[in-house]
Design a protein around this motif. Structure first.
Motif, PDB file in Angstrom:
ATOM      1  N   VAL A   1       0.843  -1.200   0.000  1.00 26.57           N
ATOM      2  CA  VAL A   1       0.000   0.000   0.000  1.00 26.57           C
ATOM      3  C   VAL A   1       0.877   1.249   0.000  1.00 26.57           C
ATOM      4  O   VAL A   1       0.732   2.144  -0.834  1.00 26.57           O
ATOM      5  CB  VAL A   1      -0.952   0.002   1.214  1.00 26.57           C
ATOM      6  N   GLY A   2       1.794   1.319   0.960  1.00 25.65           N
ATOM      7  CA  GLY A   2       2.678   2.481   1.037  1.00 25.65           C
ATOM      8  C   GLY A   2       3.564   2.621  -0.176  1.00 25.65           C
ATOM      9  O   GLY A   2       3.787   3.734  -0.681  1.00 25.65           O
ATOM     10  N   ALA A   3       4.079   1.478  -0.652  1.00 26.21           N
ATOM     11  CA  ALA A   3       4.957   1.513  -1.822  1.00 26.21           C
ATOM     12  C   ALA A   3       4.217   2.024  -3.050  1.00 26.21           C
ATOM     13  O   ALA A   3       4.760   2.818  -3.837  1.00 26.21           O
ATOM     14  CB  ALA A   3       5.517   0.117  -2.080  1.00 26.21           C
ATOM     15  N   SER A   4       2.986   1.590  -3.228  1.00 27.37           N
ATOM     16  CA  SER A   4       2.213   2.006  -4.404  1.00 27.37           C
ATOM     17  C   SER A   4       1.905   3.499  -4.374  1.00 27.37           C
ATOM     18  O   SER A   4       2.012   4.196  -5.389  1.00 27.37           O
ATOM     19  CB  SER A   4       0.911   1.204  -4.480  1.00 27.37           C
ATOM     20  N   VAL A   5       1.521   3.994  -3.198  1.00 23.50           N
ATOM     21  CA  VAL A   5       1.238   5.427  -3.066  1.00 23.50           C
ATOM     22  C   VAL A   5       2.518   6.235  -3.310  1.00 23.50           C
ATOM     23  O   VAL A   5       2.506   7.251  -4.023  1.00 23.50           O
ATOM     24  CB  VAL A   5       0.638   5.739  -1.692  1.00 23.50           C
ATOM     25  N   ALA A   6       3.623   5.788  -2.717  1.00 24.34           N
ATOM     26  CA  ALA A   6       4.892   6.497  -2.899  1.00 24.34           C
ATOM     27  C   ALA A   6       5.313   6.505  -4.366  1.00 24.34           C
ATOM     28  O   ALA A   6       5.754   7.535  -4.902  1.00 24.34           O
ATOM     29  CB  ALA A   6       5.975   5.843  -2.034  1.00 24.34           C
ATOM     30  N   ALA A   7       5.181   5.358  -5.031  1.00 18.43           N
ATOM     31  CA  ALA A   7       5.574   5.272  -6.440  1.00 18.43           C
ATOM     32  C   ALA A   7       4.693   6.160  -7.314  1.00 18.43           C
ATOM     33  O   ALA A   7       5.177   6.803  -8.258  1.00 18.43           O
ATOM     34  CB  ALA A   7       5.492   3.821  -6.903  1.00 18.43           C
ATOM     35  N   GLY A   8       3.399   6.212  -7.003  1.00 22.26           N
ATOM     36  CA  GLY A   8       2.508   7.073  -7.771  1.00 22.26           C
ATOM     37  C   GLY A   8       2.870   8.537  -7.641  1.00 22.26           C
ATOM     38  O   GLY A   8       2.913   9.277  -8.629  1.00 22.26           O
ATOM     39  N   LEU A   9       3.155   8.961  -6.388  1.00 21.88           N
ATOM     40  CA  LEU A   9       3.558  10.352  -6.163  1.00 21.88           C
ATOM     41  C   LEU A   9       4.869  10.663  -6.867  1.00 21.88           C
ATOM     42  O   LEU A   9       5.014  11.709  -7.514  1.00 21.88           O
ATOM     43  CB  LEU A   9       3.694  10.614  -4.661  1.00 21.88           C
ATOM     44  N   ALA A  10       5.837   9.765  -6.715  1.00 24.86           N
ATOM     45  CA  ALA A  10       7.155  10.004  -7.311  1.00 24.86           C
ATOM     46  C   ALA A  10       7.069  10.094  -8.830  1.00 24.86           C
ATOM     47  O   ALA A  10       7.715  10.942  -9.455  1.00 24.86           O
ATOM     48  CB  ALA A  10       8.120   8.892  -6.891  1.00 24.86           C
ATOM     49  N   THR A  11       6.262   9.232  -9.421  1.00 29.83           N
ATOM     50  CA  THR A  11       6.104   9.251 -10.881  1.00 29.83           C
ATOM     51  C   THR A  11       5.395  10.526 -11.339  1.00 29.83           C
ATOM     52  O   THR A  11       5.824  11.183 -12.290  1.00 29.83           O
ATOM     53  CB  THR A  11       5.324   8.012 -11.340  1.00 29.83           C
ATOM     54  N   ALA A  12       4.316  10.884 -10.653  1.00 20.92           N
ATOM     55  CA  ALA A  12       3.535  12.058 -11.049  1.00 20.92           C
ATOM     56  C   ALA A  12       4.331  13.346 -10.916  1.00 20.92           C
ATOM     57  O   ALA A  12       4.170  14.273 -11.713  1.00 20.92           O
ATOM     58  CB  ALA A  12       2.261  12.142 -10.215  1.00 20.92           C
ATOM     59  N   LEU A  13       5.213  13.391  -9.890  1.00 20.44           N
ATOM     60  CA  LEU A  13       5.953  14.623  -9.611  1.00 20.44           C
ATOM     61  C   LEU A  13       7.389  14.581 -10.125  1.00 20.44           C
ATOM     62  O   LEU A  13       8.159  15.524  -9.903  1.00 20.44           O
ATOM     63  CB  LEU A  13       5.962  14.877  -8.093  1.00 20.44           C
ATOM     64  N   ASP A  14       7.762  13.485 -10.798  1.00 24.71           N
ATOM     65  CA  ASP A  14       9.116  13.323 -11.326  1.00 24.71           C
ATOM     66  C   ASP A  14      10.147  13.447 -10.211  1.00 24.71           C
ATOM     67  O   ASP A  14      11.143  14.162 -10.322  1.00 24.71           O
ATOM     68  CB  ASP A  14       9.387  14.367 -12.418  1.00 24.71           C
ATOM     69  N   LEU A  15       9.910  12.698  -9.123  1.00 30.02           N
ATOM     70  CA  LEU A  15      10.777  12.733  -7.948  1.00 30.02           C
ATOM     71  C   LEU A  15      11.472  11.387  -7.747  1.00 30.02           C
ATOM     72  O   LEU A  15      10.957  10.346  -8.161  1.00 30.02           O
ATOM     73  CB  LEU A  15       9.954  13.046  -6.691  1.00 30.02           C
ATOM     74  N   PRO A  16      12.613  11.373  -7.086  1.00 29.97           N
ATOM     75  CA  PRO A  16      13.244  10.100  -6.730  1.00 29.97           C
ATOM     76  C   PRO A  16      12.372   9.297  -5.776  1.00 29.97           C
ATOM     77  O   PRO A  16      11.738   9.855  -4.879  1.00 29.97           O
ATOM     78  CB  PRO A  16      14.547  10.529  -6.036  1.00 29.97           C
ATOM     79  N   LEU A  17      12.344   8.000  -5.961  1.00 25.24           N
ATOM     80  CA  LEU A  17      11.631   7.069  -5.091  1.00 25.24           C
ATOM     81  C   LEU A  17      12.665   6.365  -4.220  1.00 25.24           C
ATOM     82  O   LEU A  17      13.608   5.766  -4.739  1.00 25.24           O
ATOM     83  CB  LEU A  17      10.859   6.061  -5.940  1.00 25.24           C
ATOM     84  N   ILE A  18      12.500   6.442  -2.887  1.00 21.93           N
ATOM     85  CA  ILE A  18      13.540   5.985  -1.970  1.00 21.93           C
ATOM     86  C   ILE A  18      13.007   4.875  -1.074  1.00 21.93           C
ATOM     87  O   ILE A  18      12.273   5.128  -0.119  1.00 21.93           O
ATOM     88  CB  ILE A  18      14.052   7.143  -1.083  1.00 21.93           C
TER      89      ILE A  18
END
Length: 349
Positions: free
Chosen positions: A99-116
Motif C-alpha cells: 500500500v505504502g509503496a504504491s502510493v509512494a511510487a505514484g507520487l514520485a512518478t507524477a511529480l518526477d521525484l526520486p523514489l527511496i
C-alpha cells in the motif's frame, strides 16, 4: 530511464505502512521534522488479539491519502518542492508494505521525484537523529521490537555489523506472549509493563537467558515457559503483578548485560536504543543507571518515535538521498524479509 535528480537538501516525504500503523512525515535537512501524522490500528485488531494482515492492508488504503495531504499542508511544503518520496520497503507484512509503496511510487512518478525505499530497522536505529541531542557515528544500537531483537555496530548510514540477535522470540514477542498468559488485553506488551509497575520484581526468580555464556545473542522463549510453569503460584491479581514485574526484570537485566558486552567488544562509547520496546520505562531506567556507572552515552528517540512512525522513514530517506543514491535501483521494491546485514552504504551519485 535515469533517476531524476533533485537537490538532497529538499525535504523528503516519508510513508510508513509496514504493519498496523499508517504514518507520514516530512523531513528537511536544515529545518528538521516539519510535520508528522500517524493513525494506529490498535482498536481495529484488538478484537482478534493480534494483527490481521488483510484488515491492516485495507485500513492503510482507507487512511494513507488523507494523511499525506495533512502532512504536506502542515509542513508548508508543496508536493512539487519535495526532494524525494521515501517509503518502508521491508521488512513487514507484504500487503501492508505494498500500500505504502504504491502510493509512494505514484507520487514520485507524477511529480518526477526520486523514489527511496527504506529498510524499516535502519529507520528505527536512525530515529534518535530526529532529536536535538543525537549520537554521532560510530555507536552500538539495540533494536528491540515485536519482531526483532538486534545488537548492531553502526559505523555510518548503511554501514552496519550485526553483533547479536534473538535465536527465537523477539523481546517484544516475548512481552506479548507473556501478557497473553496473564490474560492481559491487546496490545500485550504495554499492558504487561503497566501491570508490572504495581508488582514486586524480585519475588519470582526467572533466568537471565544466555548471560552465563559468552556472546551477544539472545533467547527469550524460555522465559515464556518459566512464566507458564510459575502461573499456578500466582492465583491473585497482586500475584500476577509480581509475576509481570519479575518477568520484566529478567528481560531488562538480560538486555542491559548484553548491551554492556557489546560496548566492551566494540570499544564504542555511545548506545542507541530504538524500537517499540525502547519505550519501556524500566528498560530506560536500568540502562540509564548503567550508563552513569559505566560512563557511556545513552540515546533514545522520544516515546512517540519508538513505535512505527513516518518521521523515522522520512529521516532515513533523506539521509540516504543526501549521501547517495537510493538503497535499491528500480521503480518499486518491497520484501517481507530483509536482513539488516544486506544493507550497504549509499553510493555517491
Amino acid at each position: 530511464m535515469p533517476e531524476p535528480v533533485r537537490p538532497p537538501e529538499r525535504p523528503v516525504l516519508g510513508i510508513e505502512t509496514s504493519c498496523d500503523e499508517t504514518a507520514c512525515a516530512v523531513y528537511d535537512g536544515e529545518r528538521g521534522l516539519l510535520a508528522h501524522r500517524l493513525h494506529s490500528q490498535i482498536r481495529l485488531h484488538a478484537e482478534y488479539g493480534g494483527v490481521v494482515p488483510e484488515l491492516a492492508s485495507r485500513d492503510h488504503v482507507a487512511r494513507i491519502h488523507e494523511l499525506v495531504r495533512q502532512v504536506l499542508a502542515e509542513s508548508g511544503v508543496p508536493a512539487a518542492e519535495l526532494g524525494g518520496v521515501a517509503y518502508t520497503a521491508g521488512p513487514g507484512l507484504i500487503g501492508a508494505l505494498m500500500v505504502g509503496a504504491s502510493v509512494a511510487a505514484g507520487l514520485a512518478t507524477a511529480l518526477d521525484l526520486p523514489l527511496i525505499p527504506v529498510h524499516h530497522m535502519e529507520a528505527h536505529l536512525l530515529a534518535p537523529m530526529l532529536e536535538e541531542r543525537r549520537p554521532t557515528f560510530p555507536f552500538v544500537a539495540l533494536l528491540v521490537s515485536g519482531g526483532h531483537t538486534l545488537l548492531v555496530a553502526v559505523r555510518g548510514v548503511g554501514d552496519y555489523e550485526l553483533l547479536g540477535e534473538s535465536l527465537d522470540d523477539a523481546v517484544g514477542e516475548a512481552f506479548d506472549k507473556t501478557a497473553k498468559l496473564l490474560g492481559l488485553p491487546y496490545p500485550g506488551g504495554p499492558e504487561l509493563a503497566r501491570l508490572a509497575e504495581a508488582g514486586n520484581g524480585s519475588r519470582f526468580k526467572f533466568p537471565r537467558p544466555m548471560t552465563d555464556r559468552p556472546g551477544l545473542d539472545f533467547s527469550f522463549s524460555g522465559l515464556k515457559t518459566a512464566v507458564l510453569t510459575t502461573l499456578p503460584q500466582a492465583p491473585e491479581a497482586a500475584d500476577r503483578a509480581d509475576l509481570a514485574a519479575s518477568f520484566q526484570e529478567a528481560v531488562t537485566d538480560t538486555l542491559a548485560i548484553k548491551c554492556r558486552r557489546a560496548l566492551d567488544a566494540t570499544g564504542y562509547t555511545q548506545l542507541v536504543v530504538a524500537g517499540g520496546v525502547g519505550a519501556n520505562l524500566r528498560l530506560r531506567e536500568k540502562l540509564g543507571a548503567l550508563a552513569q556507572q559505566q560512563g557511556f552515552e545513552l540515546f533514545f528517540p522520544r516515546q512517540a518515535f519508538c513505535t512505527d512512525n513516518g518521521a523515522m522513514i522520512a529521516y532515513a530517506g533523506w539521509a540516504r538521498r543526501a549521501q547517495g543514491r537510493a538503497t535499491h535501483a528500480g521503480p518499486l521494491f518491497t520484501t517481507p524479509r530483509w536482513p539488516l546485514a544486506e544493507l550497504r552504504p549509499p553510493v555517491a551519485a
